[in-house]
Design an enzyme around this catalytic site. Structure first.
Site, PDB file in Angstrom:
ATOM      1  N   GLY B   7       0.842  -1.188   0.000  1.00  0.00           N
ATOM      2  CA  GLY B   7       0.000   0.000   0.000  1.00  0.00           C
ATOM      3  C   GLY B   7       0.873   1.232   0.000  1.00  0.00           C
ATOM      4  N   HIS B  48       2.935   3.932  15.927  1.00  0.00           N
ATOM      5  CA  HIS B  48       2.646   2.532  15.613  1.00  0.00           C
ATOM      6  C   HIS B  48       2.548   1.712  16.899  1.00  0.00           C
ATOM      7  CE1 HIS B  48       3.032   1.632  11.172  1.00  0.00           C
ATOM      8  NE2 HIS B  48       3.266   2.927  11.203  1.00  0.00           N
TER       9      HIS B  48
END
Lengths: 173, 173, 173
Positions: B7, B48
């Site tokens: 992606g 993250h």
């Protein structure tokens, strides 16, 4: 029905939005986020304009997108926003983090409750090398996050490549 | 099941990998290839990390990916590698052609025999203009070839756009 | 059957075209638009050449693509054009607007009536940030428009990512 149409440069995303708007049979309001800052942009805007039916209402909204959508959405109407990423760029260039966060949240809140057909066009710019420069990186992050959030509240998400749509969510038109 | 998730920037590829890992119901080991070289990267890593369940094991592996995978794969476990392209960049920056070739081949050999669920995340960076600069061009070539080779030995390959997956190989999750 | 194969850098688009040509069982003519302007390009050309069957005819055509297609298309043959975007770049660098418009229109006119199997390969470069520079922007616009027009007159349009094709139009091979 809310539709997000993403696509690269000259991929036919605006054309697809305009076709879907015409085919809706509804009165169309075209919300342009571009501002004619230079000659090249003026030409691009003029080319887009020449392609549109003369009975479409056109509203130029570089920044206050949520307010414009709120004011013009009608249950029997169709709105086109072309495009989300220019609006985001305008906000980033205004260099006011709070205004950006506020306008962004207002757009998401407004979208959730808007009546009628809404067609949102955005540039897909995340699948190349990200050039150096802090603004470009901020833009890439902000555009990716915005598209994710808008996609989540749309019924249909399409990606155009070479003028042809791929369905990311919902059915192909 | 081996899954490659590609992606663009902020397209939701890591989120998708994390969702699939949670949904597997297996104990998860998260293999991070990022190293906190600058403040921006430190922030990205922290963001993250804040998103991940606290019971996930986390291993930082900038270079020796095959060895780490080999050591941690279990038939009832789930490994996430996030991301392949940072690992490749780390190898390219180390400027040792032989090490790069050796680690790359070791990864492909190891992947072919690993037990359990493996989720590999990679940046799709090949669909824009390739900027000037020899390292960037080498990176683009190496990333494209790596993704092709990894895709060939995965059961499922997904491309995320605006947080939504397209199936390139196998079924949508 | 006319097929347009788009894909990013090292996405497997040329390999796919070559596989489809081999599988057609027809005599293949390979039309290369690259010219060996520098060492890197010479290497890329040599690598492509080493991969191709020795019985394929190879014709180098940097500019006059329509004429070459017209001269070599046969009802029982298969032509590969690799790639459209290099041909477009060659035309843009020649810096002759009229020649560009004429060759472009000639290609579209010729494609509409060509017999046999035609496989056209193009770089998808529109899904990243467009770098500064007038030539790059003109290239991005021209490539996007060209791909749209070629896609409209092809029976099948495929996008390769990590060596795997997505069908944009027609069926997957």
């Amino acid at each position: 029905m809310k539709t997000l149409i993403l696509g690269g440069v000259r991929s036919g995303k605006s054309r697809l939005a305009e076709r879907l708007a015409r085919e809706s049979g509804r009165p169309v309001t075209y919300i342009a986020t571009a501002t004619a800052g230079d000659a090249e942009m003026s030409e691009r805007i003029a080319a887009h304009r020449a392609r549109r039916p003369v009975d479409w209402a056109v509203i130029e909204t570089p920044l206050a997108l949520a307010a414009t959508l709120h004011a013009h959405a009608r249950a029997d109407g169709c709105l086109i926003v072309d495009c989300l990423t220019l609006w985001l760029t305008n906000l980033l260039l205004a260099n006011d983090e709070q205004a950006l966060a506020r306008e962004r949240q207002a757009l998401l809140d407004t979208l959730a409750v808007l009546p009628g057909d809404i067609l949102l066009v955005g540039n897909e710019t995340g699948m190349g090398i990200v050039p150096l420069g802090e603004l470009t990186r901020r833009y890439c992050d902000a555009a990716g996050w915005l598209h994710q959030d808008i996609a989540a509240c749309c019924d249909r998400v399409l990606l155009t490549v070479a003028g042809l749509p791929l369905a990311l969510k919902g059915e192909l038109p």
